[in-house]
Design a protein around this motif. Structure first.
Motif, mmCIF file in Angstrom:
data_model
loop_
_atom_site.group_PDB
_atom_site.id
_atom_site.type_symbol
_atom_site.label_atom_id
_atom_site.label_comp_id
_atom_site.label_asym_id
_atom_site.label_seq_id
_atom_site.Cartn_x
_atom_site.Cartn_y
_atom_site.Cartn_z
ATOM 1 N N ILE A 4 35.267 37.481 18.159
ATOM 2 C CA ILE A 4 34.884 38.890 18.132
ATOM 3 C C ILE A 4 36.020 39.663 17.488
ATOM 4 C CG2 ILE A 4 34.331 40.900 19.568
ATOM 5 C CD1 ILE A 4 33.213 38.877 21.622
ATOM 6 N N ASP A 5 35.704 40.581 16.606
ATOM 7 C CA ASP A 5 36.753 41.372 15.947
ATOM 8 C C ASP A 5 37.664 42.048 16.964
ATOM 9 O OD1 ASP A 5 36.075 40.752 13.378
ATOM 10 O OD2 ASP A 5 35.000 42.623 12.966
ATOM 11 N N LEU A 6 37.060 42.768 17.910
ATOM 12 C CA LEU A 6 37.818 43.586 18.854
ATOM 13 C C LEU A 6 37.331 43.356 20.266
ATOM 14 C CD1 LEU A 6 39.660 45.966 19.739
ATOM 15 C CD2 LEU A 6 37.764 47.505 19.124
ATOM 16 N N ILE A 7 38.247 42.993 21.140
ATOM 17 C CA ILE A 7 37.935 42.899 22.571
ATOM 18 C C ILE A 7 38.672 44.008 23.303
ATOM 19 C CG2 ILE A 7 38.363 41.549 24.673
ATOM 20 C CD1 ILE A 7 37.426 39.098 23.247
ATOM 21 N N LEU A 89 25.980 49.804 24.764
ATOM 22 C CA LEU A 89 27.299 49.255 24.489
ATOM 23 C C LEU A 89 27.354 47.779 24.869
ATOM 24 C CD1 LEU A 89 29.768 52.086 25.610
ATOM 25 C CD2 LEU A 89 28.886 51.578 23.331
ATOM 26 N N ASN A 90 28.090 47.025 24.073
ATOM 27 C CA ASN A 90 28.258 45.599 24.329
ATOM 28 C C ASN A 90 29.341 45.424 25.388
ATOM 29 O OD1 ASN A 90 28.062 42.833 24.126
ATOM 30 N ND2 ASN A 90 29.389 42.686 22.322
ATOM 31 N N ILE A 91 28.936 45.208 26.630
ATOM 32 C CA ILE A 91 29.879 45.137 27.743
ATOM 33 C C ILE A 91 29.511 43.981 28.665
ATOM 34 C CG2 ILE A 91 28.558 46.846 29.067
ATOM 35 C CD1 ILE A 91 31.240 47.830 30.232
ATOM 36 N N HIS A 92 30.504 43.205 29.052
ATOM 37 C CA HIS A 92 30.329 42.146 30.032
ATOM 38 C C HIS A 92 30.949 42.615 31.343
ATOM 39 C CE1 HIS A 92 29.886 38.568 26.982
ATOM 40 N NE2 HIS A 92 28.996 39.530 26.793
ATOM 41 N N LEU A 93 30.143 42.642 32.399
ATOM 42 C CA LEU A 93 30.603 43.119 33.697
ATOM 43 C C LEU A 93 30.882 41.953 34.639
ATOM 44 C CD1 LEU A 93 28.034 46.035 34.045
ATOM 45 C CD2 LEU A 93 30.418 46.200 33.310
ATOM 46 N N PHE A 94 31.688 42.208 35.643
ATOM 47 C CA PHE A 94 32.062 41.192 36.630
ATOM 48 C C PHE A 94 32.616 39.942 35.954
ATOM 49 C CE2 PHE A 94 28.788 43.864 38.503
ATOM 50 C CZ PHE A 94 29.429 44.301 39.660
ATOM 51 N N GLU A 95 33.475 40.170 34.990
ATOM 52 C CA GLU A 95 34.109 39.074 34.244
ATOM 53 C C GLU A 95 35.606 39.386 34.119
ATOM 54 O OE1 GLU A 95 33.739 36.655 29.983
ATOM 55 O OE2 GLU A 95 32.134 38.001 30.628
ATOM 56 N N LYS A 96 36.382 38.800 34.972
ATOM 57 C CA LYS A 96 37.819 39.064 35.001
ATOM 58 C C LYS A 96 38.537 38.280 33.909
ATOM 59 C CE LYS A 96 41.896 38.801 38.006
ATOM 60 N NZ LYS A 96 42.409 38.381 39.333
ATOM 61 N N VAL A 97 39.436 38.959 33.191
ATOM 62 C CA VAL A 97 40.247 38.299 32.167
ATOM 63 C C VAL A 97 41.453 37.656 32.847
ATOM 64 C CG1 VAL A 97 41.685 38.644 30.122
ATOM 65 C CG2 VAL A 97 39.520 39.885 30.349
ATOM 66 N N ASN A 98 41.607 36.363 32.645
ATOM 67 C CA ASN A 98 42.716 35.639 33.265
ATOM 68 C C ASN A 98 43.949 35.545 32.374
ATOM 69 O OD1 ASN A 98 41.333 35.127 35.668
ATOM 70 N ND2 ASN A 98 40.382 33.276 34.849
ATOM 71 N N SER A 99 43.731 35.433 31.063
ATOM 72 C CA SER A 99 44.878 35.286 30.170
ATOM 73 C C SER A 99 44.551 35.754 28.771
ATOM 74 C CB SER A 99 45.355 33.831 30.129
ATOM 75 O OG SER A 99 44.388 32.993 29.518
ATOM 76 N N VAL A 100 45.600 36.231 28.092
ATOM 77 C CA VAL A 100 45.512 36.602 26.676
ATOM 78 C C VAL A 100 46.733 36.012 25.994
ATOM 79 C CG1 VAL A 100 45.490 38.483 24.989
ATOM 80 C CG2 VAL A 100 44.301 38.760 27.182
ATOM 81 N N LYS A 101 46.515 35.176 24.981
ATOM 82 C CA LYS A 101 47.619 34.568 24.239
ATOM 83 C C LYS A 101 47.371 34.738 22.745
ATOM 84 C CE LYS A 101 48.756 31.085 27.744
ATOM 85 N NZ LYS A 101 48.923 29.638 28.033
ATOM 86 N N LYS A 110 40.902 34.075 27.811
ATOM 87 C CA LYS A 110 40.184 33.286 28.811
ATOM 88 C C LYS A 110 39.783 34.195 29.969
ATOM 89 C CE LYS A 110 42.325 28.759 27.992
ATOM 90 N NZ LYS A 110 43.069 27.623 28.620
ATOM 91 N N THR A 111 38.524 34.152 30.322
ATOM 92 C CA THR A 111 38.041 34.888 31.485
ATOM 93 C C THR A 111 37.567 33.895 32.539
ATOM 94 O OG1 THR A 111 35.687 35.046 30.902
ATOM 95 C CG2 THR A 111 37.191 36.600 29.832
ATOM 96 N N GLU A 112 37.089 34.429 33.633
ATOM 97 C CA GLU A 112 36.558 33.558 34.682
ATOM 98 C C GLU A 112 35.275 32.862 34.251
ATOM 99 O OE1 GLU A 112 38.065 35.843 38.725
ATOM 100 O OE2 GLU A 112 36.109 36.348 37.868
ATOM 101 N N LYS A 113 34.659 33.352 33.173
ATOM 102 C CA LYS A 113 33.362 32.822 32.775
ATOM 103 C C LYS A 113 33.370 32.071 31.458
ATOM 104 C CE LYS A 113 30.740 36.354 35.275
ATOM 105 N NZ LYS A 113 29.696 37.420 35.196
#
Length: 324
Positions: A4-7, A89-101, A110-113
């Motif tokens: 995805i271009d932008l998160i 809007l393109n939105i994912h709910l109840f999805e926790k982000v665990n890491s960004v590298k 990486k998220t929980e899903k």
């Protein structure tokens, strides 16, 4: 792994504003929120009234109509929810982000899903996730809460409210009016100076008449199952207690920022590093938006003065893409 271009990490008002601007500019974007839409506002007290007027809470010039000049929590939830749904809007709910590298020019998220890659990241995670703890014995007891929701729960209970900010004052007044025996524990010599101007006389009068008890220049030494031990200027005091609301403020998730690689100032303010003209952090193509920009000074940035971050960031992203 989907690219995805932008998160945009965080689906609060500023994250939504960033999503609206990204959509208008034709970017391939995704908002990721760990809870429901505007999760932090959802977790505000049920009867909370904003300090700001409704027009100052508007995003993308979409009118916010409220019954009073200063809207309530339920009106804000309705406003931001309708923006998300009406604009698809393109939105994912109840999805926790665990890491960004970041590796070379690509971010790996990486998220929980699931996992994603992105060319750009906006962090709009706010500050409401982590409470400022008081670090005393007994704080882990189930009778202690750092978030306040509904005053009905505390009716006929001996309630200690720790703090003197807007959240503490609102909780003390509401719970008193629902029948709680309220005691405020205030570290300083008076109620906080930033308390809403139309609320401050109310709390001061309730304290003066004895309806709400207050200990000034006081800290908590220990919380026990049936009482709470205070350190006052006259020595230790023990009072009977059923529940404790430790409303001593909140902070951004600094551990998450540091794991990503965002530099923080060495002082107690812990300001994250970013370019004030572009909102780009010390990590190229990773931007900060909203309250998170203020570090521990969570009173610096609000919805009303950080709405501009969305346009500033998306403009910089577009210019960077055009120069590639």
């Amino acid at each position: 792994m989907k690219h995805i271009d932008l998160i945009i990490i965080g689906g609060g008002p500023i994250g939504i504003a960033c999503g609206l601007e990204a959509k208008k500019k034709g970017l391939n974007y995704l908002i990721i929120e760990k809870g429901p839409i505007v999760n932090s506002l959802f977790n505000y007290p049920v009867n909370m009234q904003f300090f700001s007027s409704s027009e100052k809470l508007e995003i993308d010039e979409i009118p916010f109509i409220s019954n009073e000049s200063k809207p309530k929590r339920n009106e804000a939830l309705e406003y931001y929810r309708r923006i998300v749904t009406s604009n698809h809007l393109n939105i994912h709910l109840f999805e926790k982000v665990n890491s960004v590298k970041k590796e070379e020019n690509i971010f790996y998220i990486k998220t929980e899903k699931q996992e994603y890659t992105a060319s750009y990241i906006i962090l709009a995670t706010g500050f409401y996730d982590k409470p400022n703890t008081i670090n005393v014995p007994g704080e882990e007891l189930t009778k202690v809460a750092h978030y306040y929701n509904d005053p009905h729960f505390y009716a006929k209970q001996k309630l200690a409210v720790i703090g003197a900010s807007n959240s503490a004052v609102d909780a003390a007044l509401e719970c008193y009016r629902k029948g709680a025996d309220v005691t405020m524990i205030v570290r300083g010599p008076e109620i906080g100076r930033r308390v809403k101007y139309w609320v401050r006389p109310d709390i001061e009068n309730r304290i003066a008449e004895g309806s709400i008890k207050a200990y000034y220049n006081t800290t908590v030494k220990e919380i026990q199952p049936q009482q709470i031990i205070l350190k006052t200027i006259k020595g230790e005091v023990s009072i009977e207690n059923d529940y404790v609301l430790a409303l001593t403020g909140y902070m951004p998730n600094f551990d998450f920022l540091k794991r990503i690689g965002i530099r923080l100032s060495d002082d107690e303010k812990r300001y994250p590093e970013y370019n004030e003209e572009t909102m780009e952090s010390n990590i190229e193509n990773l931007y900060l938006a909203g309250v998170i920009c203020g570090g521990m000074d969570t009173h610096i940035w609000f919805i009303e003065n950080s709405r501009i971050h969305a346009k500033t960031i998306i403009k910089h992203i577009i210019s960077g893409k055009q120069n590639v």
